[in-house]
Write a protein that holds these residues in place. Structure first.
Motif, PDB file in Angstrom:
ATOM      1  N   TYR A 187       0.812  -1.230   0.000  1.00 26.15           N
ATOM      2  CA  TYR A 187       0.000   0.000   0.000  1.00 26.15           C
ATOM      3  C   TYR A 187       0.845   1.280   0.000  1.00 26.15           C
ATOM      4  CZ  TYR A 187      -3.151  -3.552   1.935  1.00 26.15           C
ATOM      5  OH  TYR A 187      -3.850  -4.713   2.158  1.00 26.15           O
ATOM      6  N   MET A 188       2.121   1.183  -0.326  1.00 25.37           N
ATOM      7  CA  MET A 188       3.025   2.329  -0.231  1.00 25.37           C
ATOM      8  C   MET A 188       3.573   2.671  -1.612  1.00 25.37           C
ATOM      9  SD  MET A 188       3.164   3.177   3.002  1.00 25.37           S
ATOM     10  CE  MET A 188       4.697   4.067   3.223  1.00 25.37           C
ATOM     11  N   ALA A 189       4.189   3.863  -1.706  1.00 26.47           N
ATOM     12  CA  ALA A 189       4.850   4.257  -2.952  1.00 26.47           C
ATOM     13  C   ALA A 189       6.108   3.442  -3.188  1.00 26.47           C
ATOM     14  CB  ALA A 189       5.183   5.747  -2.910  1.00 26.47           C
ATOM     15  N   ALA A 190       6.683   2.890  -2.123  1.00 28.26           N
ATOM     16  CA  ALA A 190       7.834   2.003  -2.260  1.00 28.26           C
ATOM     17  C   ALA A 190       7.421   0.738  -3.013  1.00 28.26           C
ATOM     18  CB  ALA A 190       8.389   1.652  -0.884  1.00 28.26           C
ATOM     19  N   ASP A 191       8.416   0.069  -3.623  1.00 23.48           N
ATOM     20  CA  ASP A 191       8.130  -1.070  -4.491  1.00 23.48           C
ATOM     21  C   ASP A 191       8.511  -2.366  -3.788  1.00 23.48           C
ATOM     22  OD1 ASP A 191       7.185  -2.207  -6.761  1.00 23.48           O
ATOM     23  OD2 ASP A 191       8.990  -1.891  -7.964  1.00 23.48           O
ATOM     24  N   PHE A 192       7.618  -2.844  -2.904  1.00 22.15           N
ATOM     25  CA  PHE A 192       7.900  -4.060  -2.148  1.00 22.15           C
ATOM     26  C   PHE A 192       7.319  -5.299  -2.809  1.00 22.15           C
ATOM     27  CE2 PHE A 192       9.064  -1.106   1.119  1.00 22.15           C
ATOM     28  CZ  PHE A 192       9.947  -1.795   1.944  1.00 22.15           C
ATOM     29  N   MET A 193       6.001  -5.346  -2.973  1.00 20.32           N
ATOM     30  CA  MET A 193       5.395  -6.585  -3.461  1.00 20.32           C
ATOM     31  C   MET A 193       3.987  -6.325  -3.980  1.00 20.32           C
ATOM     32  SD  MET A 193       4.427  -8.434   0.140  1.00 20.32           S
ATOM     33  CE  MET A 193       5.904  -7.820   0.936  1.00 20.32           C
ATOM     34  N   GLN A 194       3.486  -7.286  -4.719  1.00 19.02           N
ATOM     35  CA  GLN A 194       2.094  -7.289  -5.128  1.00 19.02           C
ATOM     36  C   GLN A 194       1.576  -8.721  -5.086  1.00 19.02           C
ATOM     37  OE1 GLN A 194       1.981  -5.853  -9.202  1.00 19.02           O
ATOM     38  NE2 GLN A 194       2.010  -7.933 -10.008  1.00 19.02           N
ATOM     39  N   MET A 195       0.281  -8.848  -4.914  1.00 25.07           N
ATOM     40  CA  MET A 195      -0.350 -10.155  -4.874  1.00 25.07           C
ATOM     41  C   MET A 195      -1.450 -10.213  -5.923  1.00 25.07           C
ATOM     42  SD  MET A 195      -2.229 -12.126  -1.678  1.00 25.07           S
ATOM     43  CE  MET A 195      -3.502 -10.873  -1.509  1.00 25.07           C
ATOM     44  N   GLU A 196      -1.459 -11.301  -6.649  1.00 24.83           N
ATOM     45  CA  GLU A 196      -2.520 -11.551  -7.614  1.00 24.83           C
ATOM     46  C   GLU A 196      -3.344 -12.740  -7.129  1.00 24.83           C
ATOM     47  OE1 GLU A 196      -1.555 -11.475 -11.869  1.00 24.83           O
ATOM     48  OE2 GLU A 196       0.496 -11.012 -11.260  1.00 24.83           O
ATOM     49  N   GLU A 197      -4.590 -12.747  -7.513  1.00 29.99           N
ATOM     50  CA  GLU A 197      -5.425 -13.901  -7.208  1.00 29.99           C
ATOM     51  C   GLU A 197      -6.439 -14.064  -8.332  1.00 29.99           C
ATOM     52  OE1 GLU A 197      -6.427 -14.996  -3.101  1.00 29.99           O
ATOM     53  OE2 GLU A 197      -8.516 -14.844  -3.727  1.00 29.99           O
ATOM     54  N   ARG A 198      -6.406 -15.218  -8.931  1.00 34.61           N
ATOM     55  CA  ARG A 198      -7.347 -15.553 -10.003  1.00 34.61           C
ATOM     56  C   ARG A 198      -8.205 -16.727  -9.527  1.00 34.61           C
ATOM     57  NH1 ARG A 198      -5.318 -13.408 -14.972  1.00 34.61           N
ATOM     58  NH2 ARG A 198      -3.191 -12.590 -14.715  1.00 34.61           N
ATOM     59  N   GLN A 199      -9.491 -16.463  -9.341  1.00 34.13           N
ATOM     60  CA  GLN A 199     -10.420 -17.507  -8.924  1.00 34.13           C
ATOM     61  C   GLN A 199     -11.248 -17.985 -10.111  1.00 34.13           C
ATOM     62  OE1 GLN A 199     -12.195 -17.061  -4.637  1.00 34.13           O
ATOM     63  NE2 GLN A 199     -12.411 -15.102  -5.663  1.00 34.13           N
ATOM     64  N   HIS A 200     -11.435 -19.276 -10.142  1.00 34.28           N
ATOM     65  CA  HIS A 200     -12.344 -19.871 -11.129  1.00 34.28           C
ATOM     66  C   HIS A 200     -13.241 -20.831 -10.371  1.00 34.28           C
ATOM     67  CE1 HIS A 200     -12.895 -22.139 -15.217  1.00 34.28           C
ATOM     68  NE2 HIS A 200     -14.022 -21.659 -14.730  1.00 34.28           N
ATOM     69  N   GLN A 201     -14.495 -20.434 -10.180  1.00 35.06           N
ATOM     70  CA  GLN A 201     -15.415 -21.215  -9.367  1.00 35.06           C
ATOM     71  C   GLN A 201     -16.602 -21.677 -10.196  1.00 35.06           C
ATOM     72  OE1 GLN A 201     -16.688 -18.919  -5.996  1.00 35.06           O
ATOM     73  NE2 GLN A 201     -14.623 -18.546  -5.245  1.00 35.06           N
ATOM     74  N   ASN A 202     -16.996 -22.909  -9.971  1.00 35.45           N
ATOM     75  CA  ASN A 202     -18.233 -23.448 -10.515  1.00 35.45           C
ATOM     76  C   ASN A 202     -18.990 -24.111  -9.372  1.00 35.45           C
ATOM     77  OD1 ASN A 202     -18.064 -23.191 -13.621  1.00 35.45           O
ATOM     78  ND2 ASN A 202     -16.070 -24.046 -13.055  1.00 35.45           N
ATOM     79  N   SER A 203     -20.262 -23.812  -9.259  1.00 32.75           N
ATOM     80  CA  SER A 203     -21.074 -24.363  -8.171  1.00 32.75           C
ATOM     81  C   SER A 203     -22.380 -24.897  -8.731  1.00 32.75           C
ATOM     82  CB  SER A 203     -21.389 -23.295  -7.116  1.00 32.75           C
ATOM     83  OG  SER A 203     -20.205 -22.705  -6.623  1.00 32.75           O
ATOM     84  N   ILE A 204     -22.756 -26.067  -8.269  1.00 35.88           N
ATOM     85  CA  ILE A 204     -24.043 -26.661  -8.620  1.00 35.88           C
ATOM     86  C   ILE A 204     -24.798 -26.943  -7.327  1.00 35.88           C
ATOM     87  CG2 ILE A 204     -25.204 -28.660  -9.614  1.00 35.88           C
ATOM     88  CD1 ILE A 204     -22.983 -28.928 -11.611  1.00 35.88           C
TER      89      ILE A 204
END
Length: 810
Positions: free
Chosen positions: A319-336
């Protein structure tokens, strides 16, 4: 272009035009013989309820109902708008549609399984990421408070929300809604309802909604919360005169938004400065069919649904201007899901006995496939921080070793240390650089759930009804994971170069089974002849256990750090015992609640005021609590925090006066949610401190919630404007604690809104304002140590904004 100035100017001009037009008319004064009456919404807006034996206000539970006029008065677009006017119910803005957290009576969830269930047109929404969705024009919305596990099963321990859209069987025509507001908020919705004959009806609707945004990212220059969303909905209904019906729904929605406009909080919330703009995208499809058949005393219904959700989240997690890290999350959900319910009644015609038995029996089955890819990327500032940490530790160790040798020759300790430091400096010093790169991760979480339930309502006397219910619930959860982390480390030590490549791979599968019995006992007593009643109820709720896949990046980083002294290429080995320890670390147990409640549904004499009240005690075992993960805090995880208790009361009022020209609502709730048994430990250096959170407030739960609305309708004889509706609303909540230590909190605050509607035949023009006092409370606060320091970040409420809506019906 200055959108805000343009919108404000337009709204003021329209207000003046409406006022001038109305001033030319003669007002119609309400008659002296006041015929005002507050009606029971569930008697007027009848919807399909295949499980319940009675209207909501006749059941032994606390609930709130809203019809189309109520929802319009509250400017409801999604469930967050509704939460402001329901006691004990809050759904705050946490930065994106991904985190659609709902809390009722001190029970809620920020991650993993929800604690409150949501049904849309009779179809269950299985993913919490789908809860914050666009509502087309609604005919009705219900909020049921307290555990609903007997009839609705798992993940409804806090309560249940049901929304019902306008049915083409009850309304035909075309509706168009257009809106424009400050900060370039805009929306458009078109819906057509048709009924070609008495057996067939259909509707087709589409919408678009967007906003320029309220917050600016001062580093990227982008709006930190701009958004665009759109979708379409199809509904087909077939009915026969013999009680057979088929109701099919297809609803697709897409949203793309900049997300998480968090700013550093140091007593005041600072602007967003993240160097990478977080964002969220979601594709969501809900479709299902409800088949029902009614006989004289029996109803059968079968509901089958399919939900598809595919989303993408990018979070600059420091959450800062400094360049520490980023996180990605890709969800693929199917529900019956599939549910079959049989509802019946016996003895209703035996008037001489004044007794009846109403019963409901059913089964519910669901299966969810969930594939999540969650890579965490580390950048230069994180590499520098880790390299500096290793370098400092290595430097201290070498200085200590060399100084010990000098001391062995008789040199004084201070002099020995100085000599060692000088020697290291003369020989070129020590430099360590690291490269963490990306931690990939693929996680599959299939979940199976099966429930069998029965509820009976038995009239013991003409006024006294006993409710007995029981549900058996079985769930199975599985986690398959494949993830890895590596670190390249280059060391230059006193002229000698060395390098290492550390690698840690984790790949395994875990599974667990959970069984629960969910009983319910209720007693209702009717008094008077106007539908008023008293009730008492005891019920059990349940939220399944599972696995924290969010913890793996933290586990892997801990392993790399603990093995940073290795040289050359080294792959960290993992034994069977290591994998068992990992399972213990990431697993969390089911959460169960017992709710004890007394309440009343009262229609005051004359039926001009309705009053609903309840007091309750809810105990929670194995409380599932969202906390920052482990040592590094690269995400949130679920832990079991022992026991908690919620104690509270709720009051809701609805009134209508002056020949139904003046209508109002008011609600208040008090919630005291505290830990009864929760201990944790904090480690600083080599020192571990035990922390006891007993009697501390459970985070994220408002202690007070307060909401009210008031509307006054002025009838005129003006041919252009036949009525004006002037209204205001207020929503307030607080205090809210943001952490278990209760050191961070949001004091009690209120926001005000107002509207003026001109009713011009088939056209309604509405001028509205929200947060007109420009209150700027924090709606969310989070602690983070991702940068190596413990920092606090917050998101503020949206500032004052206003706009105009136009609705056309033809």
């Amino acid at each position: 272009m200055n959108y805000n100035k343009t919108i404000v100017t337009t709204c003021i001009s329209l207000m003046l035009a409406v006022a001038a037009s109305a001033s030319e008319s003669r007002y119609v004064t309400p008659v002296a013989n006041d015929t005002s009456k507050v009606v029971n919404i569930d008697e007027v807006v009848v919807v399909s309820q295949p499980k319940e034996a009675f209207y909501l206000r006749q059941q032994p539970l606390s609930s709130s109902m809203f019809d189309a006029h109520d929802l319009q008065r509250m400017s409801m677009n999604d469930l967050r708008d509704l939460s402001a006017f329901v006691p004990s119910f809050t759904m705050p803005s946490y930065g994106s549609r991904y985190t659609s957290s709902i809390y009722i009576r001190g029970i809620g969830s920020r991650i993993n399984s929800p604690a409150v269930g949501v049904y849309a047109d009779g179809l269950p929404l299985m993913s919490k990421s789908a809860y914050n969705y666009h509502n087309y024009e609604l005919a009705r919305a219900d909020v049921l408070r307290g555990p609903q596990g007997t009839l609705y099963g798992i993940n409804t321990e806090g309560g249940l929300i049901r929304t019902y859209s306008l049915s083409p069987m009850n309304y035909q025509g075309t509706r168009i809604k257009l809106g424009l507001g400050s900060h370039f908020t805009r929306h458009a919705e078109v819906a057509h309802y048709a009924k070609p004959n008495e057996h067939i009806a259909w509707s087709l609707a589409g919408f678009y909604k967007g906003q320029k945004g309220f917050f600016t990212n001062n580093t990227t220059g982008e709006r930190a919360d701009k958004s665009n969303e759109a979708g379409g909905k199809l509904r087909l209904i077939y009915q026969q005169g013999n009680g057979f019906s088929v109701d099919y729904i297809l609803d697709y929605q897409y949203v793309r938004q900049n997300a998480f406009p968090y700013g550093l909080w140091n007593g005041e919330t600072q602007p967003t400065v993240a160097n990478r703009q977080s964002n969220y995208r979601r594709n969501m499809l809900n479709t299902g069919v409800v088949i029902s058949k009614r006989w004289e005393n029996t109803t059968f219904s079968s509901t089958t649904s399919f939900q598809y959700l595919k989303d993408y989240m990018l979070m600059d997690i420091d959450y800062m201007a400094a360049d520490f890290m980023q996180m990605e999350e890709r969800q693929h959900q199917n529900s019956i899901t599939h549910e079959m319910v049989v509802k019946g009644q016996m003895g209703l015609k035996e008037a001489e006995t004044n007794r009846a038995w109403r019963w409901t029996t059913g089964t519910f089955t669901s299966y969810q496939w969930n594939k999540t890819e969650a890579p965490v990327a580390f950048f230069g500032d994180m590499d520098n921080m880790l390299g500096t940490t290793i370098q400092t530790a290595m430097y201290k160790a070498i200085v200590q070793t060399m100084a010990a040798r000098f001391e062995a020759t008789g040199m004084a300790p201070d002099r020995a240390k100085q000599m060692a430091e000088q020697m290291i400096e003369q020989r070129g010093g020590i430099t360590v650089t690291t490269d963490l790169g990306v931690i990939p991760g693929t996680f599959r979480l299939p979940t199976f759930n099966q429930g069998v339930f029965h509820e009976s309502n038995i009239d013991l006397t003409r006024r006294l009804t006993l409710t007995l219910g029981l549900r058996y619930n079985y769930s199975k959860v599985r986690l398959d994971y494949d993830t890895r982390a590596e670190m390249n480390c280059n060391v230059m030590m006193m002229g000698s170069a060395a390098s290492s490549h550390l690698l840690s791979k984790l790949s395994n599968s875990y599974h667990n089974d959970f069984h629960q019995l969910l009983p319910k006992l209720g007693l209702s007593y009717k008094f008077g002849d106007n539908g008023s009643n008293l009730y008492g109820a005891i019920s059990k709720g349940y939220r399944a256990g599972g696995y924290n896949y969010q913890m793996f990046s933290d586990i892997l980083q801990t392993e790399l750090s603990n093995n940073s002294s290795q040289r050359g290429d080294y792959e960290i080995p993992h034994t069977e015992e290591d994998y068992k320890d990992i399972e213990k670390t990431i697993a969390y147990a089911p959460e169960t609640t017992w709710n004890y409640e007394l309440g009343a549904h009262i229609n005051l004499p004359g039926n001009k005021i309705q009053m609903d009240m309840a007091v309750y005690l809810t105990t929670v075992n194995n409380l599932q609590l969202s906390v920052m993960a482990g040592n590094y805090g690269f995400g949130r995880m679920m832990v079991n925090a022992g026991r908690s208790r919620s104690l509270g009361g709720e009051l809701s009022l609805r009134g209508s006066h002056l020949d139904n020209h003046l209508t109002w609502t008011a609600s208040y709730a008090f919630t005291q949610s505290t830990f009864r048994d929760y201990r944790d430990a904090a480690t600083t250096g080599n020192t571990t401190t035990q922390i006891d959170y007993r009697h501390h407030h459970v985070p994220f739960i408002p202690r007070h919630t307060l909401g009210s609305t008031i509307d006054y309708r002025i009838d005129t004889r003006n041919p252009r404007i036949h009525a004006l509706v002037i209204g205001a609303n207020m929503a307030a909540q607080g205090s809210i604690y943001w952490n278990e230590a209760n050191t961070l909190s949001q004091p009690f605050y209120a926001t005000l809104g107002a509207h003026c509607d001109a009713l011009c035949g088939n056209v309604v023009v509405s001028l509205w304002g929200r947060n007109i006092t420009n209150s700027r409370p924090n709606t969310f606060v989070v602690e983070s140590s991702a940068t190596g320091r413990q920092l606090v970040f917050a998101q503020q409420a949206n500032p004052f904004h206003m706009g105009i809506d136009v609705k056309l019906n033809f």
